[in-house]
Design a protein around this motif. Sequence first.
Motif, PDB file in Angstrom:
ATOM      1  N   LEU A   1      31.745  47.547  48.059  1.00 13.82           N
ATOM      2  CA  LEU A   1      32.758  48.062  47.137  1.00 13.82           C
ATOM      3  C   LEU A   1      33.662  46.957  46.595  1.00 13.82           C
ATOM      4  O   LEU A   1      34.235  47.097  45.526  1.00 13.82           O
ATOM      5  CB  LEU A   1      33.605  49.135  47.824  1.00 13.82           C
ATOM      6  N   ARG A   2      33.769  45.849  47.326  1.00 13.49           N
ATOM      7  CA  ARG A   2      34.630  44.746  46.894  1.00 13.49           C
ATOM      8  C   ARG A   2      33.927  43.820  45.905  1.00 13.49           C
ATOM      9  O   ARG A   2      34.537  42.926  45.338  1.00 13.49           O
ATOM     10  CB  ARG A   2      35.104  43.947  48.111  1.00 13.49           C
ATOM     11  N   GLN A   3      32.636  44.027  45.701  1.00 17.12           N
ATOM     12  CA  GLN A   3      31.869  43.174  44.789  1.00 17.12           C
ATOM     13  C   GLN A   3      32.176  43.510  43.337  1.00 17.12           C
ATOM     14  O   GLN A   3      32.608  44.606  43.000  1.00 17.12           O
ATOM     15  CB  GLN A   3      30.368  43.330  45.058  1.00 17.12           C
ATOM     16  N   SER A   4      31.888  42.540  42.490  1.00 19.78           N
ATOM     17  CA  SER A   4      32.073  42.698  41.048  1.00 19.78           C
ATOM     18  C   SER A   4      31.208  43.837  40.534  1.00 19.78           C
ATOM     19  O   SER A   4      30.020  43.916  40.828  1.00 19.78           O
ATOM     20  CB  SER A   4      31.686  41.387  40.362  1.00 19.78           C
ATOM     21  N   ALA A   5      31.811  44.722  39.742  1.00 21.38           N
ATOM     22  CA  ALA A   5      31.077  45.839  39.159  1.00 21.38           C
ATOM     23  C   ALA A   5      30.284  45.333  37.956  1.00 21.38           C
ATOM     24  O   ALA A   5      30.870  44.991  36.930  1.00 21.38           O
ATOM     25  CB  ALA A   5      32.020  46.966  38.757  1.00 21.38           C
ATOM     26  N   VAL A   6      28.993  45.221  38.104  1.00 21.37           N
ATOM     27  CA  VAL A   6      28.062  44.811  37.057  1.00 21.37           C
ATOM     28  C   VAL A   6      28.534  43.534  36.350  1.00 21.37           C
ATOM     29  O   VAL A   6      28.533  43.432  35.129  1.00 21.37           O
ATOM     30  CB  VAL A   6      27.814  45.946  36.042  1.00 21.37           C
ATOM     31  N   GLY A   7      28.967  42.542  37.131  1.00 21.41           N
ATOM     32  CA  GLY A   7      29.349  41.247  36.587  1.00 21.41           C
ATOM     33  C   GLY A   7      30.723  41.173  35.939  1.00 21.41           C
ATOM     34  O   GLY A   7      31.069  40.176  35.331  1.00 21.41           O
ATOM     35  N   SER A   8      31.536  42.226  36.076  1.00 22.11           N
ATOM     36  CA  SER A   8      32.856  42.246  35.440  1.00 22.11           C
ATOM     37  C   SER A   8      33.929  41.753  36.412  1.00 22.11           C
ATOM     38  O   SER A   8      33.646  41.433  37.559  1.00 22.11           O
ATOM     39  CB  SER A   8      33.194  43.670  34.986  1.00 22.11           C
ATOM     40  N   ASP A   9      35.164  41.730  35.936  1.00 25.53           N
ATOM     41  CA  ASP A   9      36.298  41.363  36.791  1.00 25.53           C
ATOM     42  C   ASP A   9      36.864  42.577  37.528  1.00 25.53           C
ATOM     43  O   ASP A   9      37.868  42.478  38.203  1.00 25.53           O
ATOM     44  CB  ASP A   9      37.400  40.709  35.943  1.00 25.53           C
ATOM     45  N   MET A  10      36.223  43.725  37.388  1.00 25.45           N
ATOM     46  CA  MET A  10      36.600  44.927  38.125  1.00 25.45           C
ATOM     47  C   MET A  10      35.610  45.107  39.269  1.00 25.45           C
ATOM     48  O   MET A  10      34.418  44.918  39.098  1.00 25.45           O
ATOM     49  CB  MET A  10      36.572  46.157  37.207  1.00 25.45           C
TER      50      MET A  10
END
Length: 193
Positions: free
Chosen positions: A59-68
């Motif tokens: 869950l802490r990883q970048s969502a699809v390469g974004s800053d979210m």
Amino acid sequence: TDRVEKKKYRIIAQGKDKSFSEFTEPAKDRGLKILRVDKKIWMYIPDVEKVIVLSGHQLRQSAVGSDMSYEDMLERSKKLVEYYHCKLKENNNETVVIELIAKDKNVTYFKKILVIDINKMIPVREEYYAKSGKLVKTIENTEIKQFNQKRWYPTHITLRDHIRNISTTEVRFSNCQFDIKLPDNAFSQSRLK
């Protein structure tokens, strides 16, 4: 070098608790789907034809390469008064500034500062802080449009991760529609496959 990566996706949402996204571009992301219902996120990865449930460190990883992060997606669906103590810091004719301090350690960010446009009732800037006081992320709603003469919605959002500090994510919404009838299975796991 200044590298720009563009992605396109369709998203449907119901309230703050449910959303379903499907990526259409670029080709490497085509068919990737993300389902969020309450406090759970599922992802369909087309290359392996597999659905995974995101949890823990994922869950802490970048969502699809974004800053979210995926955790940010869940955080934005929370009812703030349940998780934060709220304090009015500033009030003028156009905006109010609200400080939120976490009630418990299970929230992603210890403190948030929200600058809210009084007339539109939309945050124009959000600042997320760690317990140490370090600024972690900022979100700016740089363009807010009115729909159906009654609803204001951000159509250009800029996100910055101040910890990694290597990129900026811009989200632009086009062709927004509200109050439309959704199919019964709009937020079901069966839609992922």
